[in-house]
Structures are given as C-alpha cells and as structure tokens.
Scaffold this motif. Structure first.
Motif, PDB file in Angstrom:
ATOM      1  N   TRP A  15       0.890  -1.166   0.000  1.00  0.00           N
ATOM      2  CA  TRP A  15       0.000   0.000   0.000  1.00  0.00           C
ATOM      3  C   TRP A  15       0.927   1.213   0.000  1.00  0.00           C
ATOM      4  O   TRP A  15       1.664   1.420   0.970  1.00  0.00           O
ATOM      5  N   VAL A  70      -3.477  -4.973   4.693  1.00  0.00           N
ATOM      6  CA  VAL A  70      -3.868  -5.180   3.293  1.00  0.00           C
ATOM      7  C   VAL A  70      -4.528  -6.541   3.163  1.00  0.00           C
ATOM      8  O   VAL A  70      -3.952  -7.559   3.570  1.00  0.00           O
ATOM      9  N   ALA A  97      -6.703  -1.846   3.265  1.00  0.00           N
ATOM     10  CA  ALA A  97      -6.564  -1.756   1.810  1.00  0.00           C
ATOM     11  C   ALA A  97      -6.946  -3.111   1.227  1.00  0.00           C
ATOM     12  O   ALA A  97      -6.923  -4.126   1.927  1.00  0.00           O
ATOM     13  N   HIS A  99      -6.393  -5.735  -2.192  1.00  0.00           N
ATOM     14  CA  HIS A  99      -5.836  -6.141  -3.495  1.00  0.00           C
ATOM     15  C   HIS A  99      -6.834  -7.096  -4.125  1.00  0.00           C
ATOM     16  O   HIS A  99      -7.154  -8.126  -3.522  1.00  0.00           O
ATOM     17  N   TRP A 117      -8.172   2.060   0.458  1.00  0.00           N
ATOM     18  CA  TRP A 117      -7.390   2.093  -0.790  1.00  0.00           C
ATOM     19  C   TRP A 117      -7.491   0.727  -1.474  1.00  0.00           C
ATOM     20  O   TRP A 117      -7.554  -0.307  -0.798  1.00  0.00           O
TER      21      TRP A 117
END
Ligand code: SF4
Length: 234
Positions: A15, A70, A97, A99, A117
């Motif tokens: 991130w 993440v 965050a 992915h 994010w």
C-alpha cells in the motif's frame, strides 16, 4: 470464518506510503498462466496455513506498531465472510486496503465502505481478458468495480502484470489509453518473472523495461505511471 493462506507481519510495498501487515486469503477463480501463487488458487486450506483467529491474535499484539492491513490473496473476493472479517479487523482500529482482480462486484460493494485504498488488477485489454484469466466474462465484474471506484473518486491504483508471451506492447498501450479514458489516474505496469518448478525466480521475462520508445509512449498517456520491476520502480 475466511480461509487464510497466511500473512506477513510487515510490508512497505503493498500500500503506497504505508507500513502494513498483509493477509493472504486462500482461493482464486482465475488461472493466469504467469501466476506466482498457484498453491493459493484452490479453495481448500493449505496444510499448516494460519487461521483467521491466529491472524487476529497477531494483530492484537501489534496494535501499537501497526496501523493498517492489506487484504490480499489469492483473491479476497472469493471469501463469503470477507465483509465480517474486514469489520473485525477494522474494529480493532486498523485501516484497510484491498488487493483484488474485481472478480465479484457484489462482494466488492459489500466490503468497500470499510476499505481506504484498492489495488485493482486489470489483466488485459477488456476484449482479451479470457486469454489471460482463462475464464469467461470476468471482465464484466472487473469493469463494474473500476466504474464504482472512478465514479466515487475513491483512492485506487489500477495495475497490470505484463507477460510479453501473452500480450504485446500495443495491447498495453491500447489498455492504458482505455483506462485513461475511463477515468483512471494512477496506473502501474508490473514486470512478470519466470519461475522454475521449485518456485525460484530464474529469469526476467521483460524486454519492455528496456524499450525507451514504449516507455515514452506510456508516459505520454500516464505521466506518473509506476513501472514496477524486480529491482524497484523504474
Ligand atoms: S488473479 Fe492472481 S492469484 Fe489469481 S490466478 Fe491470477 S495471478 Fe494467480
């Protein structure tokens, strides 16, 4: 409970500008030929994998030194309990965050209110998706996720892993133009590596990293494009 493949305690590369822990969920519906995480594709737990409870216990101990997590994989969106898992981590005080390759828009929408994010994998120009993912109609879901992020002006990076045995430089330039038109502001092109049967990286596949005309054409489309290679960002 979600099924984990594992986690890493600290990472500074998952991130941008954040020190995080990263948790890897088991399972992915795609079959990208260059996948470096093939053991993570199946839905069955790997022997010796951490449990979600063990990951929460790790976070509890690291609250004072870590502030973000993440959610990664495999593919986090295959976990039907992803929203609940994200809530539990968030309630402990961590930023999140995600992915993802955007394989399930409904689940993406469920979890997004908790996520600060996103790193969104765009596998190929949208008319060549099946060639990379070896699955049909995935691009419809990914496009919905992309539109969701752009319309709400949420912070995210679109990223493509470029395997030159599967896509051409022309494909990448067409994709970059298309993403720019769709409203993407942050785009990263990632180097693809070859691996031997033991999983050791054996050779660079990329010639594009040395092709100045190609890199210039990319920078004309995205002046701040991130060129992510094994030796760091170009
Ligand atoms: S999306 Fe990622 S984990 Fe899934 S097959 Fe492709 S490279 Fe592997």
């Amino acid at each position: 409970m979600p099924i984990l493949a594992g986690y890493i305690p600290f990472t500074s590369v998952d991130w941008p500008d954040h020190i995080t822990s990263a948790v890897f969920f088991q399972g992915c519906p795609l079959r990208c030929p260059y996948c470096q995480n093939k053991p993570l594709q199946g839905m069955e737990p790997l022997s010796g994998a951490s449990s979600f409870e063990a990951f929460l216990a790790f976070l509890e101990k690291r609250k004072k030194v870590l502030s973000a997590v993440v959610l990664s994989g495999g593919e986090p969106l295959v976990q039907k309990d992803l929203r609940e898992a994200a809530e539990q981590i968030k309630e402990m005080g961590f930023e999140l965050a995600l992915h993802t390759a955007g394989v399930n828009f409904e689940r993406f929408k469920e979890v997004m209110p908790l996520v600060s994010w996103v790193g969104l994998d765009i596998k190929a120009p949208f008319d060549k998706y099946e060639k990379i993912t070896c699955r049909k109609n995935v691009e419809q879901e990914t496009l919905k996720c992309l539109t969701y992020l752009v319309e709400r002006k949420l912070p995210f990076e679109a990223r493509t892993t470029f395997d030159e045995s599967l896509l051409t430089k022309e494909d990448i330039l067409i994709l970059a133009e298309d993403l720019k038109e769709k409203g993407v502001e942050s785009y990263a092109l990632q180097e693809c590596r070859s691996f031997d049967e033991t999983g050791v990286s054996v050779e660079l596949k990329a010639s594009w990293t040395q092709d100045e005309a190609f890199l210039l054409a990319l920078k004309n489309i995205f002046p701040k494009i991130i060129l992510r290679t094994e030796i760091g960002n170009l």
